[in-house]
Design a protein around this motif. Sequence first.
Motif, PDB file in Angstrom:
ATOM      1  N   VAL A 122      -1.868   7.693  -4.305  1.00  0.00           N
ATOM      2  CA  VAL A 122      -2.079   6.476  -3.527  1.00  0.00           C
ATOM      3  C   VAL A 122      -2.270   5.301  -4.488  1.00  0.00           C
ATOM      4  O   VAL A 122      -3.028   5.397  -5.449  1.00  0.00           O
ATOM      5  CB  VAL A 122      -3.330   6.607  -2.625  1.00  0.00           C
ATOM      6  CG1 VAL A 122      -3.565   5.316  -1.842  1.00  0.00           C
ATOM      7  CG2 VAL A 122      -3.169   7.789  -1.676  1.00  0.00           C
ATOM      8  N   VAL A 123      -1.548   4.209  -4.233  1.00  0.00           N
ATOM      9  CA  VAL A 123      -1.714   2.981  -5.011  1.00  0.00           C
ATOM     10  C   VAL A 123      -1.832   1.817  -4.028  1.00  0.00           C
ATOM     11  O   VAL A 123      -1.054   1.716  -3.083  1.00  0.00           O
ATOM     12  CB  VAL A 123      -0.502   2.729  -5.946  1.00  0.00           C
ATOM     13  CG1 VAL A 123      -0.690   1.419  -6.712  1.00  0.00           C
ATOM     14  CG2 VAL A 123      -0.306   3.886  -6.909  1.00  0.00           C
ATOM     15  N   ARG A 181       0.883  -1.170   0.000  1.00  0.00           N
ATOM     16  CA  ARG A 181       0.000   0.000   0.000  1.00  0.00           C
ATOM     17  C   ARG A 181       0.923   1.222   0.000  1.00  0.00           C
ATOM     18  O   ARG A 181       1.646   1.460   0.959  1.00  0.00           O
ATOM     19  CB  ARG A 181      -0.890  -0.014   1.238  1.00  0.00           C
ATOM     20  CG  ARG A 181      -1.737  -1.268   1.345  1.00  0.00           C
ATOM     21  CD  ARG A 181      -2.651  -1.212   2.563  1.00  0.00           C
ATOM     22  NE  ARG A 181      -2.775  -2.516   3.182  1.00  0.00           N
ATOM     23  CZ  ARG A 181      -3.597  -3.477   2.752  1.00  0.00           C
ATOM     24  NH1 ARG A 181      -4.363  -3.271   1.704  1.00  0.00           N
ATOM     25  NH2 ARG A 181      -3.649  -4.632   3.373  1.00  0.00           N
ATOM     26  N   PHE A 182       0.869   1.935  -1.102  1.00  0.00           N
ATOM     27  CA  PHE A 182       1.895   2.924  -1.419  1.00  0.00           C
ATOM     28  C   PHE A 182       1.308   4.333  -1.409  1.00  0.00           C
ATOM     29  O   PHE A 182       0.265   4.580  -2.011  1.00  0.00           O
ATOM     30  CB  PHE A 182       2.438   2.589  -2.816  1.00  0.00           C
ATOM     31  CG  PHE A 182       3.495   3.517  -3.331  1.00  0.00           C
ATOM     32  CD1 PHE A 182       4.832   3.180  -3.266  1.00  0.00           C
ATOM     33  CD2 PHE A 182       3.144   4.731  -3.917  1.00  0.00           C
ATOM     34  CE1 PHE A 182       5.809   4.038  -3.770  1.00  0.00           C
ATOM     35  CE2 PHE A 182       4.113   5.587  -4.408  1.00  0.00           C
ATOM     36  CZ  PHE A 182       5.446   5.234  -4.339  1.00  0.00           C
ATOM     37  N   THR A 183       1.948   5.240  -0.716  1.00  0.00           N
ATOM     38  CA  THR A 183       1.509   6.638  -0.703  1.00  0.00           C
ATOM     39  C   THR A 183       2.695   7.552  -0.965  1.00  0.00           C
ATOM     40  O   THR A 183       3.780   7.341  -0.403  1.00  0.00           O
ATOM     41  CB  THR A 183       0.933   7.035   0.678  1.00  0.00           C
ATOM     42  OG1 THR A 183       0.083   6.008   1.127  1.00  0.00           O
ATOM     43  CG2 THR A 183       0.169   8.335   0.594  1.00  0.00           C
ATOM     44  N   LEU A 184       2.482   8.532  -1.820  1.00  0.00           N
ATOM     45  CA  LEU A 184       3.540   9.485  -2.129  1.00  0.00           C
ATOM     46  C   LEU A 184       2.975  10.897  -1.945  1.00  0.00           C
ATOM     47  O   LEU A 184       1.855  11.176  -2.357  1.00  0.00           O
ATOM     48  CB  LEU A 184       3.971   9.257  -3.583  1.00  0.00           C
ATOM     49  CG  LEU A 184       4.985  10.151  -4.273  1.00  0.00           C
ATOM     50  CD1 LEU A 184       5.652   9.360  -5.383  1.00  0.00           C
ATOM     51  CD2 LEU A 184       4.366  11.396  -4.845  1.00  0.00           C
ATOM     52  N   HIS A 185       3.722  11.752  -1.288  1.00  0.00           N
ATOM     53  CA  HIS A 185       3.329  13.154  -1.136  1.00  0.00           C
ATOM     54  C   HIS A 185       4.536  13.995  -1.522  1.00  0.00           C
ATOM     55  O   HIS A 185       5.626  13.819  -0.967  1.00  0.00           O
ATOM     56  CB  HIS A 185       2.900  13.429   0.315  1.00  0.00           C
ATOM     57  CG  HIS A 185       2.472  14.847   0.551  1.00  0.00           C
ATOM     58  ND1 HIS A 185       2.212  15.340   1.811  1.00  0.00           N
ATOM     59  CD2 HIS A 185       2.251  15.874  -0.298  1.00  0.00           C
ATOM     60  CE1 HIS A 185       1.852  16.614   1.724  1.00  0.00           C
ATOM     61  NE2 HIS A 185       1.877  16.961   0.451  1.00  0.00           N
ATOM     62  N   THR A 186       4.334  14.869  -2.490  1.00  0.00           N
ATOM     63  CA  THR A 186       5.487  15.600  -3.014  1.00  0.00           C
ATOM     64  C   THR A 186       5.060  16.977  -3.502  1.00  0.00           C
ATOM     65  O   THR A 186       3.864  17.251  -3.672  1.00  0.00           O
ATOM     66  CB  THR A 186       6.146  14.805  -4.176  1.00  0.00           C
ATOM     67  OG1 THR A 186       7.383  15.410  -4.541  1.00  0.00           O
ATOM     68  CG2 THR A 186       5.233  14.736  -5.405  1.00  0.00           C
ATOM     69  N   ALA A 187       6.025  17.844  -3.709  1.00  0.00           N
ATOM     70  CA  ALA A 187       5.757  19.155  -4.301  1.00  0.00           C
ATOM     71  C   ALA A 187       7.053  19.681  -4.874  1.00  0.00           C
ATOM     72  O   ALA A 187       8.145  19.258  -4.479  1.00  0.00           O
ATOM     73  CB  ALA A 187       5.209  20.125  -3.262  1.00  0.00           C
ATOM     74  N   GLU A 188       6.912  20.598  -5.837  1.00  0.00           N
ATOM     75  CA  GLU A 188       8.100  21.254  -6.365  1.00  0.00           C
ATOM     76  C   GLU A 188       8.424  22.459  -5.487  1.00  0.00           C
ATOM     77  O   GLU A 188       7.532  23.020  -4.853  1.00  0.00           O
ATOM     78  CB  GLU A 188       7.855  21.680  -7.814  1.00  0.00           C
ATOM     79  CG  GLU A 188       7.840  20.484  -8.757  1.00  0.00           C
ATOM     80  CD  GLU A 188       7.534  20.881 -10.184  1.00  0.00           C
ATOM     81  OE1 GLU A 188       8.288  20.465 -11.065  1.00  0.00           O
ATOM     82  OE2 GLU A 188       6.539  21.606 -10.408  1.00  0.00           O
TER      83      GLU A 188
END
Length: 324
Positions: free
Chosen positions: A117-118, A100-107
């Motif tokens: 979310v995957v 269970r994959f979560t990514l939070h990012t910004a430039e």
Amino acid sequence: DVLINKIAAGEVVERPASVVKELVENSIDAGSRTVRVALEKGGLGRITISDDGHGMGMEDARLCLERHATSKLRELDDLFTINTKGFRGEALPAIASVSRFTLHTAEPGAQVGTKVVVEGGSEALVEEAPPRVGTVISVEDLFYNTPARRKFMRRESTELQHAEEAVIRLALAHPDVAFFVEHGGQQLFTSPASPGDPRERIAAALGPGVHPHLVPVEERRLGVSVTGHIASPEYTLPNARGIYTFVNRRYIRDRGLNSAIQRAFQEFLAAGRQPVVVLFIDVDPRAVDVNVHPQKQEVRFADGKGVGDTVHAAISRALRAAPW
Ligand code: ADP
Ligand code: MG
């Protein structure tokens, strides 16, 4: 594609340590100054990597979960000259297919960030999120949907050791980046950036006792540069994992290199002790094939003997010149 990603996961994602390695490499590639690794249950419960690198915009955050969409490998020729750590563009989709994959990012400076979310390779859910500095990726319940693989996991403490070792290898190669590792809220490994004195990073990684025993190694010949440190032959590590070799800043294991190192120590000191060695071998990228092993821990040198001889000469000279 879910199936293909799962198959790729079989090669790239062997255990929690492989996830940690791939994600920390990405953080380093993104120019991070500080990388934090938080683990639960030896990494099988959760792996969270946060960095302060250049992050991603929404489009890239979506694309990075598509197989090969982001691969830096454009032409076959690049195989030999690629400088960043990742080049296959398949680590993130593979990891996301078995967790269970979560990514939070910004430039940098962006007004909004992105969250992705995957779940076990499901279609990515992409939405706006608060801006942040850098990227945080969380990988939960690794292998929850591949029970056969899950069964191969060792005890949490063993998986944890491997995960910590993966960070240590990267930390040794990147003394200019700060690393923090915690498990269940407990700090395991803390190493501020130490660009000035590489011995500080080695001491953080291998134990503070090694610091006074370290002497530098330096040898350059025929396009091979060998630099790093060795500890005096009397100093041994309790866990006997003393040899760290890096080729063009990548951790690798190579029999030829190991035997060149062992030989130099044995010639100097009759009693066979496990040497402590942190060695950076830099060669023309075209003189080494790093693509032999899916996890890139093996390489093939165009001139293995020349490299081995240079390593042997480097260690021998350092042992003779040292004050012990
Ligand atoms: P590769 O590293 O081989 O390109 P990955 O699947 O590991 O493939 O990563 C895909 C892409 O996602 C990277 O090329 C990079 O553009 C982006 N990416 C991944 N992690 C980060 C991160 N922590 N910070 C910024 N960009 C990242
Ligand atoms: Mg990568």
